[in-house]
Write a protein that holds these residues in place. Structure first.
Motif, mmCIF file in Angstrom:
data_model
loop_
_atom_site.group_PDB
_atom_site.id
_atom_site.type_symbol
_atom_site.label_atom_id
_atom_site.label_comp_id
_atom_site.label_asym_id
_atom_site.label_seq_id
_atom_site.Cartn_x
_atom_site.Cartn_y
_atom_site.Cartn_z
ATOM 1 N N GLU A 1 41.649 69.887 38.309
ATOM 2 C CA GLU A 1 42.680 70.327 37.369
ATOM 3 C C GLU A 1 44.018 70.052 38.026
ATOM 4 O O GLU A 1 44.332 70.611 39.073
ATOM 5 N N ILE A 2 44.768 69.159 37.418
ATOM 6 C CA ILE A 2 45.997 68.706 38.058
ATOM 7 C C ILE A 2 47.195 69.123 37.217
ATOM 8 O O ILE A 2 47.187 68.969 35.999
ATOM 9 N N SER A 3 48.207 69.662 37.864
ATOM 10 C CA SER A 3 49.476 69.813 37.147
ATOM 11 C C SER A 3 50.564 69.110 37.934
ATOM 12 O O SER A 3 50.601 69.155 39.161
ATOM 13 N N LEU A 4 51.428 68.445 37.168
ATOM 14 C CA LEU A 4 52.524 67.699 37.764
ATOM 15 C C LEU A 4 53.820 68.297 37.249
ATOM 16 O O LEU A 4 54.019 68.433 36.044
ATOM 17 N N GLY A 5 54.677 68.681 38.174
ATOM 18 C CA GLY A 5 55.950 69.278 37.775
ATOM 19 C C GLY A 5 57.107 68.537 38.405
ATOM 20 O O GLY A 5 56.923 67.744 39.326
ATOM 21 N N TYR A 6 58.291 68.781 37.909
ATOM 22 C CA TYR A 6 59.465 68.149 38.503
ATOM 23 C C TYR A 6 60.609 69.144 38.547
ATOM 24 O O TYR A 6 60.604 70.181 37.879
ATOM 25 N N ARG A 7 61.598 68.815 39.337
ATOM 26 C CA ARG A 7 62.769 69.660 39.499
ATOM 27 C C ARG A 7 63.905 68.741 39.895
ATOM 28 O O ARG A 7 63.664 67.690 40.503
ATOM 29 N N ASP B 1 62.382 76.623 40.145
ATOM 30 C CA ASP B 1 62.373 76.278 38.725
ATOM 31 C C ASP B 1 61.709 74.926 38.485
ATOM 32 O O ASP B 1 62.372 73.927 38.258
ATOM 33 N N TRP B 2 60.411 74.910 38.516
ATOM 34 C CA TRP B 2 59.689 73.654 38.298
ATOM 35 C C TRP B 2 59.308 73.549 36.836
ATOM 36 O O TRP B 2 58.824 74.501 36.248
ATOM 37 N N LYS B 3 59.546 72.352 36.276
ATOM 38 C CA LYS B 3 59.182 72.138 34.873
ATOM 39 C C LYS B 3 57.955 71.256 34.822
ATOM 40 O O LYS B 3 57.797 70.346 35.622
ATOM 41 N N GLU B 4 57.108 71.576 33.835
ATOM 42 C CA GLU B 4 55.840 70.856 33.765
ATOM 43 C C GLU B 4 56.020 69.487 33.122
ATOM 44 O O GLU B 4 56.661 69.361 32.086
ATOM 45 N N LEU B 5 55.458 68.478 33.747
ATOM 46 C CA LEU B 5 55.468 67.143 33.161
ATOM 47 C C LEU B 5 54.150 66.901 32.447
ATOM 48 O O LEU B 5 54.110 66.384 31.342
ATOM 49 N N ILE B 6 53.058 67.269 33.114
ATOM 50 C CA ILE B 6 51.751 67.124 32.484
ATOM 51 C C ILE B 6 50.756 68.032 33.184
ATOM 52 O O ILE B 6 50.896 68.345 34.369
ATOM 53 N N LYS B 7 49.761 68.469 32.424
ATOM 54 C CA LYS B 7 48.673 69.250 32.988
ATOM 55 C C LYS B 7 47.392 68.647 32.430
ATOM 56 O O LYS B 7 47.274 68.464 31.214
ATOM 57 N N THR B 8 46.477 68.303 33.288
ATOM 58 C CA THR B 8 45.306 67.579 32.810
ATOM 59 C C THR B 8 44.100 67.844 33.707
ATOM 60 O O THR B 8 44.256 68.321 34.829
ATOM 61 N N PHE C 1 45.222 57.559 41.771
ATOM 62 C CA PHE C 1 45.441 58.949 41.388
ATOM 63 C C PHE C 1 46.452 59.068 40.248
ATOM 64 O O PHE C 1 46.126 59.559 39.186
ATOM 65 N N MET C 2 47.660 58.563 40.463
ATOM 66 C CA MET C 2 48.683 58.750 39.439
ATOM 67 C C MET C 2 49.616 57.557 39.432
ATOM 68 O O MET C 2 49.870 56.970 40.473
ATOM 69 N N GLU C 3 50.099 57.178 38.264
ATOM 70 C CA GLU C 3 51.115 56.125 38.178
ATOM 71 C C GLU C 3 52.203 56.556 37.225
ATOM 72 O O GLU C 3 51.972 56.702 36.036
ATOM 73 N N LEU C 4 53.385 56.771 37.756
ATOM 74 C CA LEU C 4 54.532 57.128 36.927
ATOM 75 C C LEU C 4 55.416 55.902 36.808
ATOM 76 O O LEU C 4 55.839 55.337 37.816
ATOM 77 N N GLY C 5 55.700 55.494 35.571
ATOM 78 C CA GLY C 5 56.491 54.286 35.354
ATOM 79 C C GLY C 5 57.975 54.477 35.559
ATOM 80 O O GLY C 5 58.743 53.534 35.472
ATOM 81 N N ASN D 1 49.303 59.733 29.890
ATOM 82 C CA ASN D 1 48.654 60.466 30.977
ATOM 83 C C ASN D 1 48.729 59.651 32.257
ATOM 84 O O ASN D 1 47.951 58.734 32.464
ATOM 85 N N PRO D 2 49.669 59.988 33.127
ATOM 86 C CA PRO D 2 49.847 59.178 34.342
ATOM 87 C C PRO D 2 48.646 59.225 35.292
ATOM 88 O O PRO D 2 48.584 58.433 36.223
ATOM 89 N N PHE D 3 47.723 60.143 35.043
ATOM 90 C CA PHE D 3 46.562 60.230 35.941
ATOM 91 C C PHE D 3 45.408 59.376 35.452
ATOM 92 O O PHE D 3 44.353 59.337 36.071
ATOM 93 N N TYR D 4 45.611 58.693 34.332
ATOM 94 C CA TYR D 4 44.545 57.868 33.779
ATOM 95 C C TYR D 4 44.453 56.553 34.537
ATOM 96 O O TYR D 4 45.453 55.982 34.968
ATOM 97 N N SER D 5 43.253 56.076 34.744
ATOM 98 C CA SER D 5 43.075 54.720 35.262
ATOM 99 C C SER D 5 41.833 54.140 34.626
ATOM 100 O O SER D 5 40.816 54.810 34.498
#
Lengths: 550, 365
Positions: free
Chosen positions: A135-141, A149-156, A186-190, A365-369
């Motif tokens: 279970e992965i969550s990706l956040g940014y700040r 104050d982390w904001k969620e980018l994706i949870k998958t 694992f992850m690819e963010l464009g 979904n950046p975690f998709y491959s």
């Protein structure tokens, strides 16, 4: 009026042009090799093992590895047993990048690779065909946001197949030796739009669902983060911004020359125009936008732009060779080349579909491959194999065509002594310059292949003494990129219709020393003055027309 | 207020561990006291009061204390590195007469270290390797404030370097920092060239380097292709540290094949037997032959093998014949209770049964 610039250019001018282009080429290589850093950096992160004590069950909670709101950590998972911590409480957490750095929009993209360390234990070995469910969550700040104050980018929830080997006997004595596991995508963010990223990974165990039961003794999760270096991006942007206006100017100049002729443009000219336009599309530095706007599909756009250019270049070669086949067939229509062009279009479409399946889905979904499931893997392999078959078919076509051009040239050569002196010289010059251009094309292709091999074999950095290093990879990218720009520039300039009136030079042909290839100042002229010929786009077309009459 | 309490706790911990300094002190001591640093690293932001704590750490030389001031956050990884080095040494030598046991006091390994033997060579190498390993790991965990970015040891303009070319190789950083820290003690006061100390210094430096090189050379290069459509036109590589157990195995092999050297008049170290190839940077070297460690001898630091467990059937060093030095052994039966039939999850045991079994024990006379 109608000859191409290449045919009407004096040898001295041609050499001068070549030298200038060569200097530019050297500059492009040096730009990458000396000024730019390596194109990408890999930073291996080791995930911190946070413990979910269950205090904040009611809301989304981030587990931050360090700083003011740092989570409770355990150093070694061995300690979990003593402290009565269970697997479902452990959250693997990393913050990208490490202190005290921050990400920059110059980095363009973020890729991550996951590398899991699993130790052998005779009572708890890795199961057959193990799959890890996370279970992965990706956040940014961003800088200026409050520290927690982390904001969620994706949870998958993602699955990955583990491919591990163990090279010791499976006995209690081998306990605590580790398996060799292949790193996994694992992850690819464009886009790299934010300053800090946070990844939380849970590896939950559900006994009744048979999830994560046979994972062996998981010790560490490494996440390797890869991004384009800011320095390389700057050099790259500068390069693109520099070449774009040049190519645009050259293309406009070329097309105005073609339009100035009082006749319809021919296929060859239209192809060259298309090549110029496709290069402009590739060159246009729209990447500057990423510095202010979040454009996650930029990687996809870059791939498509490259695809357009390379398919156009391949089509250009086929048409170039075909239009110089000195046989009696009337070409000048795209439909003549349908087999070759179909191969190119089909191959490129395959790669495009594959790219959409991988990078397109990653937009949501950046975690998709595509590589992680068996069907996806087979599908991806199928696309790549079909594209490979198309590419090899294409090259067979191309080689055959070039072979026929050269065979026809040698036929023409044997017929040369029987021709009039001036026409003979004219043919010789044409053949020489056609060969020159073939040589130029082959040189570019060979350089690309050689440099590609060098960068693959080499570690990417050559050391000169203690301090000076040459970045081979960067030199490859800027050099090869510059080379194809130069190539198209040369095609646009040398194959544009010439302005020179051939009749003015008639006397030069008669007076000049005309013994073979030793002529230096000699300008090759058209010898025929019949007015019908002015409709012909290039000397070679004339030649083919002539042979038809012969 | 909470942080203040932590500071006080820390002071207390360190004051209680301060003992009188002796000649044989070593930074390895940090490995035995690593729990102190755990608290230290938890304090997080390091204030001026921590500065003075470096002075009170036992085992550090003058130069190392200065490095402690500069790189306070590195001290915890150094101590865990030293600890894992000692533990790995004890694992590797558990079946030998000298079993890498630590003794109370300042010198960690006792008087064994007064002889420039193979064992001394191994301990220097494994502890240096442990520190490289630990510093590199701490870099990856983000525990250290600035590592790996610039070629210089202390990056002055970190963020600009990071933006331009990235900060990649933290294995290399671990190597460079360890070289600075561990070799500091040897480099601080260089003895006269003709003296025996000079030879020992050379030997220690060589073995430290061999330990560091072992970690560096055993790190795997891994690569990822990420060009257009996943092609390999773009490839990025990184170093993955080897399991420390494998590093220990490698150094144990180097211990078995260690080269005996001697010091010539010009202060250089030379092989005793010139028929062999000169030792490479990866090889361990020693000056003096080892004692046999059979009997208790405080002057050589040998604890003797009386009371050690041995394996009746083994023909190796752990066999009763060799381990007990021919003195014979006593056999008795013992009931052992251990965890068995455990059900595991990936990190933890869930349920275990307790099994009893009776085993034969052999103990050297």
């Amino acid at each position: 009026m109608a000859g191409a610039v290449l045919e009407n250019l004096s040898t001295r001018k041609l050499i001068a042009l070549c030298v200038v282009l060569l200097l530019f080429q050297a500059a492009f290589f040096m730009l990458g090799g000396i000024i730019a850093p390596s194109p990408t950096t890999a930073y291996p992160h080791l995930t911190n093992k946070c413990v979910d004590t269950g205090k904040h069950r009611h809301k989304q909670q981030w587990f931050i590895p360090w700083g003011e709101f740092a989570c409770e950590k355990i150093v070694d998972l061995e300690d979990a047993i003593e402290q009565e911590i269970v697997a479902n409480q452990i959250v693997f957490s990393i913050e990208i990048p490490n202190r005290p750095n921050k990400m920059s929009r110059w980095f363009q993209y973020i890729l991550t690779v996951m590398d899991i360390t699993i130790a052998y234990h005779n009572e708890n070995p890795l199961g057959p065909d193990p799959v890890i469910t996370m279970e992965i969550s990706l956040g940014y700040r961003n800088e200026g946001d409050a520290p927690g104050d982390w904001k969620e980018l994706i949870k998958t929830t993602e699955e990955r197949k583990l491919e591990c080997t163990f090279d010791r006997p499976l006995i209690p004595e081998s306990n605590d030796y580790t398996y060799h596991c292949d790193p996994m995508p694992f992850m690819e963010l464009g886009s790299c739009h934010h300053d800090y990223y946070l990844i939380n990974i849970r590896v939950p165990v559900h006994e009744h669902k048979d999830i994560n039961l046979d994972l062996g003794k998981l010790q560490d999760i490494h996440i390797i983060e890869i991004h384009q270096n800011g320095g390389f991006t700057k050099v790259w942007f500068a390069l693109k911004t520099f070449v774009t206006p040049l190519i645009i100017m050259m293309t406009i100049w070329f097309w105005r020359r073609v339009c100035a002729l009082n006749r319809q443009s021919v296929l060859m000219e239209r192809t060259i125009l298309a090549l110029g336009i496709s290069l402009i599309i590739l060159d246009l530095p729209i990447e500057w936008l990423t510095l202010s706007v979040d454009i996650p599909f930029m990687l996809l756009i870059s791939d498509i732009r490259q695809g357009i250019f390379y398919s156009m270049l391949l089509s250009f070669w086929i048409i170039f060779a075909g239009e110089h086949l000195m046989d009696q067939t009337e070409r000048n229509r795209l439909s003549v080349y349908w087999t070759q062009v179909t191969a190119i279009v089909f191959g490129c479409t395959c790669l495009f579909v594959f790219d959409m399946c991988e990078r397109g889905v990653q937009l949501s979904n950046p975690f998709y491959s595509i590589w992680i499931t068996d069907t996806g893997k087979n599908l991806a392999m199928a696309f790549i194999i079909v594209a490979g078959i198309c590419a090899s078919l294409y090259f067979m076509f191309l080689c055959y065509m070039v072979y026929r051009v050269f065979r026809n040239i040698s036929v023409k050569k044997t017929a040369l002594p029987a021709m009039a002196k001036a026409r003979q010289l004219h043919y010789q010059g044409l053949i020489y310059r056609f060969k020159f251009f073939m040589f130029f094309t082959l040189l570019c292709a060979a350089m690309t292949v050689i440099f590609f091999i060098i960068t693959q074999v080499n570690e990417g950095r050559w050391k000169w003494g203690e301090e000076h290093t040459v970045e081979v990879n960067s030199a490859f990218f800027t050099g090869v990129y510059g080379m194809w720009n130069i190539y198209v520039f040369a095609v646009l300039s040398l194959y544009a219709p010439s302005h020179k009136d051939p009749r003015k030079y008639e006397s030069t042909v008669q007076n000049g020393d005309v013994s073979g290839s030793s002529n230096e100042e000699y300008e090759l002229r058209r010898t025929l003055t019949d007015s019908a010929a002015t409709e012909e786009p290039s000397e070679l077309y004339r030649m083919t027309g002539k042979t038809a009459q012969d | 207020m909470y942080r203040m309490a932590r500071y006080i706790e820390l002071f207390f911990l360190i004051f209680t561990s301060v003992q009188s300094l002796s000649q044989g002190q070593s930074w390895w001591l940090l490995g035995l006291k690593s729990h102190v640093f755990q608290t230290w690293s938890k304090v997080g932001i390091i204030g001026p009061s921590i500065q003075s704590l470096c002075n009170q750490l036992e085992g550090l030389s003058q130069g190392q204390t200065k490095l402690c001031h500069l790189y306070q956050d590195h001290m915890y990884p150094i101590s865990t590195g030293a600890k894992s080095g000692i533990e790995e040494c004890q694992y590797q030598f558990s079946e030998r007469r000298w079993n890498c046991s630590t003794v109370d006091g300042q010198s960690v390994f006792g008087n064994v270290m007064t002889i420039a033997s193979r064992e001394k060579a191994f301990t220097y190498a494994i502890s240096a390797a442990g520190v490289v390993n630990a510093i590199s790991r701490a870099c990856r965990e983000g525990e250290l404030a600035n590592c790996g970015c610039s070629r210089a040891l202390r990056p002055t303009d970190l963020n600009r370097d990071w933006l331009w070319g990235g900060c990649g190789d933290n294995v290399d950083y671990g190597y460079r920092f360890t070289k600075e820290f561990v070799d500091m003690k040897e480099n601080e006061r260089i003895p006269p060239k003709a003296s025996a100390e000079h030879g020992i210094m050379k030997m220690n430096l060589h073995n430290n380097e061999a330990g560091r090189k072992a970690v560096l050379s055993m790190a795997d290069v891994m690569c990822k292709c990420h060009g257009v459509s996943g092609s390999c036109s773009m490839k990025t590589c990184w170093l993955q540290l080897a399991n420390f157990r494998d590093v220990g195995n490698e150094l144990k092999e180097r211990y078995d094949g260690a080269a005996e050297i001697r010091r010539n008049r010009r202060g250089e170290i030379k092989l005793v037997d010139s028929r062999f190839n000169n030792p490479t940077a990866f090889d361990l070297v020693y000056l003096d032959p080892s004692p046999d460690y059979c009997i208790y001898d405080p002057s050589t630091g040998s604890l003797g093998t009386v009371g050690r467990l041995c394996n009746k059937t083994s023909m190796g060093m752990d066999g009763c014949n060799l381990m007990c030095c021919g003195r014979g052994y006593n056999t008795f039966q013992q009931e052992v209770v251990e965890r068995c039939h455990c059900k595991f999850h990936w990190c933890c045991y869930v349920k275990c049964k307790r099994c009893k079994k009776i085993v034969d024990m052999h103990i050297c006379k």
